[in-house]
Scaffold this motif. Structure first.
Motif, PDB file in Angstrom:
ATOM      1  N   ASN A  64       0.810  -1.224   0.000  1.00 45.24           N
ATOM      2  CA  ASN A  64       0.000   0.000   0.000  1.00 45.24           C
ATOM      3  C   ASN A  64       0.841   1.270   0.000  1.00 45.24           C
ATOM      4  N   SER A  65       2.142   1.167   0.265  1.00 48.39           N
ATOM      5  CA  SER A  65       3.004   2.358   0.224  1.00 48.39           C
ATOM      6  C   SER A  65       4.469   1.956   0.229  1.00 48.39           C
ATOM      7  N   CYS A  66       5.319   2.913  -0.092  1.00 43.99           N
ATOM      8  CA  CYS A  66       6.757   2.708   0.005  1.00 43.99           C
ATOM      9  C   CYS A  66       7.167   2.639   1.479  1.00 43.99           C
ATOM     10  N   SER A  67       6.483   3.409   2.321  1.00 46.21           N
ATOM     11  CA  SER A  67       6.770   3.353   3.762  1.00 46.21           C
ATOM     12  C   SER A  67       6.592   1.929   4.269  1.00 46.21           C
ATOM     13  N   SER A  68       5.515   1.272   3.823  1.00 47.52           N
ATOM     14  CA  SER A  68       5.289  -0.127   4.213  1.00 47.52           C
ATOM     15  C   SER A  68       6.411  -1.014   3.681  1.00 47.52           C
ATOM     16  N   GLU A 161      17.441   0.055  -0.174  1.00 48.46           N
ATOM     17  CA  GLU A 161      17.365   1.291  -0.962  1.00 48.46           C
ATOM     18  C   GLU A 161      15.945   1.842  -0.926  1.00 48.46           C
ATOM     19  N   ASP A 162      15.810   3.061  -0.447  1.00 47.50           N
ATOM     20  CA  ASP A 162      14.555   3.791  -0.563  1.00 47.50           C
ATOM     21  C   ASP A 162      14.605   4.522  -1.893  1.00 47.50           C
ATOM     22  N   ALA A 163      14.051   3.871  -2.913  1.00 45.87           N
ATOM     23  CA  ALA A 163      14.103   4.418  -4.277  1.00 45.87           C
ATOM     24  C   ALA A 163      12.761   5.040  -4.657  1.00 45.87           C
ATOM     25  N   ALA A 164      12.049   5.555  -3.639  1.00 43.03           N
ATOM     26  CA  ALA A 164      10.709   6.129  -3.859  1.00 43.03           C
ATOM     27  C   ALA A 164      10.702   7.126  -5.010  1.00 43.03           C
ATOM     28  N   HIS A 165      11.789   7.877  -5.110  1.00 41.96           N
ATOM     29  CA  HIS A 165      11.861   8.926  -6.119  1.00 41.96           C
ATOM     30  C   HIS A 165      12.898   8.609  -7.190  1.00 41.96           C
ATOM     31  N   SER A 166      13.278   7.357  -7.326  1.00 42.77           N
ATOM     32  CA  SER A 166      14.388   7.021  -8.224  1.00 42.77           C
ATOM     33  C   SER A 166      14.031   5.972  -9.262  1.00 42.77           C
ATOM     34  N   PHE A 185       9.951   1.165  -3.648  1.00 39.61           N
ATOM     35  CA  PHE A 185       9.444   2.183  -4.567  1.00 39.61           C
ATOM     36  C   PHE A 185       8.082   2.679  -4.101  1.00 39.61           C
ATOM     37  N   SER A 186       7.731   3.877  -4.575  1.00 43.56           N
ATOM     38  CA  SER A 186       6.439   4.468  -4.217  1.00 43.56           C
ATOM     39  C   SER A 186       5.625   4.758  -5.465  1.00 43.56           C
ATOM     40  N   PHE A 187       4.315   4.559  -5.362  1.00 47.79           N
ATOM     41  CA  PHE A 187       3.382   4.967  -6.417  1.00 47.79           C
ATOM     42  C   PHE A 187       2.432   6.042  -5.913  1.00 47.79           C
ATOM     43  N   TYR A 190       2.791  11.908  -6.202  1.00 43.35           N
ATOM     44  CA  TYR A 190       3.864  12.837  -6.567  1.00 43.35           C
ATOM     45  C   TYR A 190       5.108  12.119  -7.067  1.00 43.35           C
ATOM     46  N   LYS A 191       5.025  10.797  -7.278  1.00 44.58           N
ATOM     47  CA  LYS A 191       6.171  10.050  -7.793  1.00 44.58           C
ATOM     48  C   LYS A 191       5.964   9.793  -9.289  1.00 44.58           C
ATOM     49  N   LEU A 192       6.925   9.127  -9.911  1.00 41.39           N
ATOM     50  CA  LEU A 192       6.913   8.970 -11.374  1.00 41.39           C
ATOM     51  C   LEU A 192       5.689   8.202 -11.883  1.00 41.39           C
TER      52      LEU A 192
HETATM   53  C1  LIG Z   1       7.473   9.559  -1.048  1.00 34.79           C
HETATM   54  C2  LIG Z   1       8.663   9.055  -0.357  1.00 34.79           C
HETATM   55  C3  LIG Z   1       8.554   8.045   0.607  1.00 34.79           C
HETATM   56  C4  LIG Z   1       7.232   7.494   1.078  1.00 34.79           C
HETATM   57  O1  LIG Z   1       6.499   6.877   0.063  1.00 34.79           O
HETATM   58  P1  LIG Z   1       4.986   6.466   0.378  1.00 34.79           P
HETATM   59  O2  LIG Z   1       4.620   5.570  -0.754  1.00 34.79           O
HETATM   60  O3  LIG Z   1       4.186   7.739   0.378  1.00 34.79           O
HETATM   61  O4  LIG Z   1       4.973   5.799   1.683  1.00 34.79           O
HETATM   62  C5  LIG Z   1       9.705   7.566   1.178  1.00 34.79           C
HETATM   63  N1  LIG Z   1      10.915   8.053   0.837  1.00 34.79           N
HETATM   64  C6  LIG Z   1      11.065   9.037  -0.072  1.00 34.79           C
HETATM   65  C7  LIG Z   1      12.435   9.499  -0.435  1.00 34.79           C
HETATM   66  C8  LIG Z   1       9.946   9.571  -0.691  1.00 34.79           C
HETATM   67  O5  LIG Z   1      10.100  10.559  -1.583  1.00 34.79           O
END
Ligand SMILES: *Cc1c(COP(=O)(O)O)cnc(C)c1O
Length: 404
Positions: A64-68, A161-166, A185-187, A190-192
């Motif tokens: 459900n999220s990148c945080s998860s 790797e927190d690649a939420a924005h990569s 990764f995040s969807f 505000y992400k790609l």
């Molecule tokens: C957006 C973001 C997150 C969190 O992603 P979610 O899907 O909203 O939980 C974590 N790390 C970075 C660097 C982000 O930009």
């Protein structure tokens, strides 16, 4: 001041294929990933398969999220209460939050003026008590992964790797998110890739994926529906808590057709960024840090440092650009900013980090989505440069206004 005809917060339309699949899911009511029988991969499973293929990894787990994804990565790696986890001090509050969620203590590492991890501080803090490292590629800026991976390999510490924005970024030609043990990764919109909300965990590790799948909420034998082929599930059946962080079929239907859009968004996003970066860099009051030589970026925003700006001048820049449709936010001046480490009161003692603090007080943030046209990009650059000129040469402008 030029006003932009679009808001940088507006999204692209969701592709027609996605809308068609959402319609058919709404019709059937088949929204839960585990409703489909074993032989029929659900939309979430198909998204996982496509994403794993896209990234060239064995396993992907939709969440459900990148945080998860970050939290589950830590949990799957066996991080225990009291363990220390290194994270950069420049990241989104979700990252220290995920560490706290796992019961561990985040240790913040200094970040330099180029938004990248300070390697001396990283080396100093990579103590034997550190059980894992989360590298946030904040705003898609990659830290020196060659050095970080080598130091962590020597210390036998796993890298998440927190690649939420990569998504789409390459490091030495290799996809960001596939360098460490686990990639997240995040969807979020505000992400790609825009799923509203959503996340993905990727790994090649049989044990990590089995732990993560079960803890994501694959109760009973639902792990079979992930079609991973991993045989690491039997030993963890009934042994792990179920946190229920699953993705639903509607999100997967919205996300999956957007995977085909990634190459265009990456190409246009990079070109947009580089165009605006070149224009801003022409000002003596603005500095856009260059990418590292190993890095091929996929930006959908731009960061730049103010040079010789006082705090009140930086505040004026935020105010002046606020009305333009492309507001500039100085990370450290924007009240309660979730990317300013001194606002993370929930982590306990907040250390003093002079380098990161100095950077946050002059580093500007502006969204720059791939869909923007050249005239829109120029209007954004004009708006920033115009505001800087007004702030830095008020007397001259006043004279000009008087003689006009
Ligand atoms: C957006 C973001 C997150 C969190 O992603 P979610 O899907 O909203 O939980 C974590 N790390 C970075 C660097 C982000 O930009």
């Amino acid at each position: 001041m030029p006003t932009l005809t679009t808001s940088v917060y507006d999204a692209e339309p969701i592709p027609q294929d996605a809308r068609d699949e959402v319609q058919s899911l709404l019709k059937s009511g088949d929204l839960f990933r585990y409703t489909a029988p074993l032989g029929t991969p659900a939309p979430v499973t198909r998204l996982e398969q496509d994403f794993a293929a896209l990234m060239g990894v064995k396993y992907a787990l939709a969440l459900n999220s990148c945080s998860s994804a970050i939290f589950l990565s830590l949990a799957a790696l066996g991080i225990r209460p009291g363990d220390r986890v290194l994270i950069p001090a420049f990241t989104f509050a979700a990252v220290p939050s995920a560490v706290i969620h796992a019961g561990a203590q985040p240790i913040l590492v200094e970040v330099g003026d180029d938004y990248r991890i300070d390697l001396d501080d990283f080396r100093a803090k990579l103590s034997p008590q550190v059980a894992a490292v989360v590298i946030s590629h904040m705003r898609g800026q990659t830290s020196d992964m060659d050095a970080i991976l080598e130091l962590c390999a020597r210390a036998n510490v796993p890298v998440i790797e927190d690649a939420a924005h990569s998504l789409g970024t390459l490091w030495n030609g290799q996809k960001i998110g596939t360098l460490g043990k686990v990639g997240c990764f995040s969807f979020q919109s505000y992400k790609l890739v825009n799923g509203g909300e959503g996340g993905m965990l990727i790994t090649d590790d049989d044990d990590v994926i089995a732990h993560a799948i079960i803890m994501s909420g694959a109760y009973e034998h639902n792990w079979q529906k992930h079609l991973t082929g991993s045989n690491a599930f039997a030993k963890v059946q009934n042994a792990l808590p179920l946190y229920n962080l699953r993705m639903n079929n509607l999100s997967a239907a919205v996300i999956r057709p957007q995977l085909a859009e990634i190459p265009r968004r990456v190409r246009d996003g990079r070109a947009n960024h580089d165009h605006v970066a070149a224009r801003l860099n022409a000002s003596p009051y603005i500095e856009v840090p260059p990418p590292l030589p190993q890095e091929l970026r996929a930006p959908d925003s731009i960061q730049f440092n103010l040079v010789n700006f006082s705090e009140s001048e930086a505040r004026r820049l935020m105010a002046e650009t606020k009305r333009s449709g492309a507001p500039v936010s100085v990370f450290g001046l924007h009240e309660d900013n979730a990317r300013a480490f001194w606002n993370w009161h929930f982590i306990g003692n907040i250390p003093e980090l002079p380098k990161t603090r100095a950077m946050l007080m002059k580093a500007c943030d502006m969204r720059l989505p791939a869909r923007l046209s050249r005239p829109q990009l120029d209007a954004i650059a004009d708006s920033v440069l115009g505001a800087v000129a007004t702030i830095k040469a008020p007397a001259t402008n006043l004279q000009r206004a008087r003689s006009a």
